[in-house]
Design a protein around this motif. Structure first.
Motif, mmCIF file in Angstrom:
data_model
loop_
_atom_site.group_PDB
_atom_site.id
_atom_site.type_symbol
_atom_site.label_atom_id
_atom_site.label_comp_id
_atom_site.label_asym_id
_atom_site.label_seq_id
_atom_site.Cartn_x
_atom_site.Cartn_y
_atom_site.Cartn_z
ATOM 1 N N UNK A 78 0.828 -1.198 0.000
ATOM 2 C CA UNK A 78 0.000 0.000 0.000
ATOM 3 C C UNK A 78 0.865 1.253 0.000
ATOM 4 N N UNK A 79 0.475 2.210 -0.820
ATOM 5 C CA UNK A 79 1.221 3.464 -0.911
ATOM 6 C C UNK A 79 0.505 4.542 -0.107
ATOM 7 N N UNK A 80 1.153 5.027 0.920
ATOM 8 C CA UNK A 80 0.592 6.116 1.708
ATOM 9 C C UNK A 80 -0.745 5.753 2.318
ATOM 10 N N UNK A 81 -1.635 6.734 2.378
ATOM 11 C CA UNK A 81 -2.943 6.505 2.982
ATOM 12 C C UNK A 81 -4.026 6.370 1.922
ATOM 13 N N UNK A 82 -3.610 6.193 0.659
ATOM 14 C CA UNK A 82 -4.583 6.052 -0.431
ATOM 15 C C UNK A 82 -5.383 4.763 -0.271
ATOM 16 N N UNK A 83 -6.606 4.791 -0.754
ATOM 17 C CA UNK A 83 -7.416 3.583 -0.799
ATOM 18 C C UNK A 83 -7.033 2.805 -2.048
ATOM 19 N N UNK A 84 -6.679 1.569 -1.884
ATOM 20 C CA UNK A 84 -6.296 0.731 -3.015
ATOM 21 C C UNK A 84 -7.478 0.570 -3.968
ATOM 22 N N UNK A 85 -8.676 0.451 -3.416
ATOM 23 C CA UNK A 85 -9.880 0.300 -4.240
ATOM 24 C C UNK A 85 -10.123 1.568 -5.049
ATOM 25 N N UNK A 86 -10.030 2.727 -4.404
ATOM 26 C CA UNK A 86 -10.228 3.995 -5.118
ATOM 27 C C UNK A 86 -9.187 4.164 -6.224
ATOM 28 N N UNK A 87 -7.955 3.805 -5.936
ATOM 29 C CA UNK A 87 -6.885 3.891 -6.935
ATOM 30 C C UNK A 87 -7.185 2.981 -8.120
ATOM 31 N N UNK A 88 -7.648 1.771 -7.843
ATOM 32 C CA UNK A 88 -7.992 0.813 -8.898
ATOM 33 C C UNK A 88 -9.111 1.366 -9.775
ATOM 34 N N UNK A 89 -10.147 1.916 -9.151
ATOM 35 C CA UNK A 89 -11.279 2.486 -9.913
ATOM 36 C C UNK A 89 -10.811 3.648 -10.784
ATOM 37 N N UNK A 91 -7.823 4.120 -12.023
ATOM 38 C CA UNK A 91 -7.035 3.562 -13.126
ATOM 39 C C UNK A 91 -7.944 2.990 -14.212
ATOM 40 N N UNK A 92 -8.987 2.285 -13.815
ATOM 41 C CA UNK A 92 -9.914 1.691 -14.788
ATOM 42 C C UNK A 92 -10.686 2.768 -15.541
ATOM 43 N N UNK A 93 -11.094 3.825 -14.858
ATOM 44 C CA UNK A 93 -11.801 4.931 -15.523
ATOM 45 C C UNK A 93 -10.891 5.636 -16.501
ATOM 46 N N UNK A 94 -9.633 5.843 -16.135
ATOM 47 C CA UNK A 94 -8.676 6.480 -17.046
ATOM 48 C C UNK A 94 -8.439 5.591 -18.267
ATOM 49 N N UNK A 95 -8.353 4.308 -18.046
ATOM 50 C CA UNK A 95 -8.160 3.348 -19.136
ATOM 51 C C UNK A 95 -9.374 3.358 -20.073
ATOM 52 N N UNK A 96 -10.569 3.386 -19.514
ATOM 53 C CA UNK A 96 -11.799 3.418 -20.314
ATOM 54 C C UNK A 96 -11.893 4.722 -21.104
ATOM 55 N N UNK A 97 -11.446 5.819 -20.539
ATOM 56 C CA UNK A 97 -11.504 7.111 -21.232
ATOM 57 C C UNK A 97 -10.551 7.138 -22.431
ATOM 58 N N UNK A 98 -9.446 6.411 -22.325
ATOM 59 C CA UNK A 98 -8.480 6.361 -23.443
ATOM 60 C C UNK A 98 -9.009 5.527 -24.614
#
Length: 99
Positions: A78-89, A91-98
């Motif tokens: 885990x990196x910092x205090x980020x939510x792994x689930x939020x980070x995953x979502x 990434x998937x939204x950015x991938x879908x936008x591309x």
């Protein structure tokens, strides 16, 4: 010399881990986990275990021990205090936008 005894339960040392023991694998690939190992891990009856390879070693773990190990690995990754689930979502939204 008088042998000392613990004054309370908190002073008592925990039961030592069982010494390694040879077991035989039968023709069907089964092995019997010795009773003292099952007792040390609290394994009773027809309980499932998680089996895995670590290098040249076969590891048997209780499901709760396997889960605790996975959680520890996830905490390390885990990196910092980020939510792994939020980070995953994200990434998937950015991938879908591309696309």
């Amino acid at each position: 010399m008088k042998k000392s005894t613990p004054d309370s339960l908190s002073d008592a040392s925990p039961d030592p881990l069982p010494e390694p023991e040879r077991v035989t694998i039968d023709e069907a690939g089964r092995l019997v986990v010795p009773a003292r190992f099952r007792k040390a891990l609290g394994i009773r009856g027809r309980q499932q275990l998680v089996v895995g390879l670590e290098g040249d070693t076969i590891r048997l773990r209780t499901p709760s021990a396997a889960l605790a190990r996975l959680q520890a690995i996830a905490r390390q990754k885990r990196r910092g205090s980020e939510s792994v689930v939020d980070e995953f979502i994200l990434e998937r939204r950015a991938e879908a936008a591309r696309d």
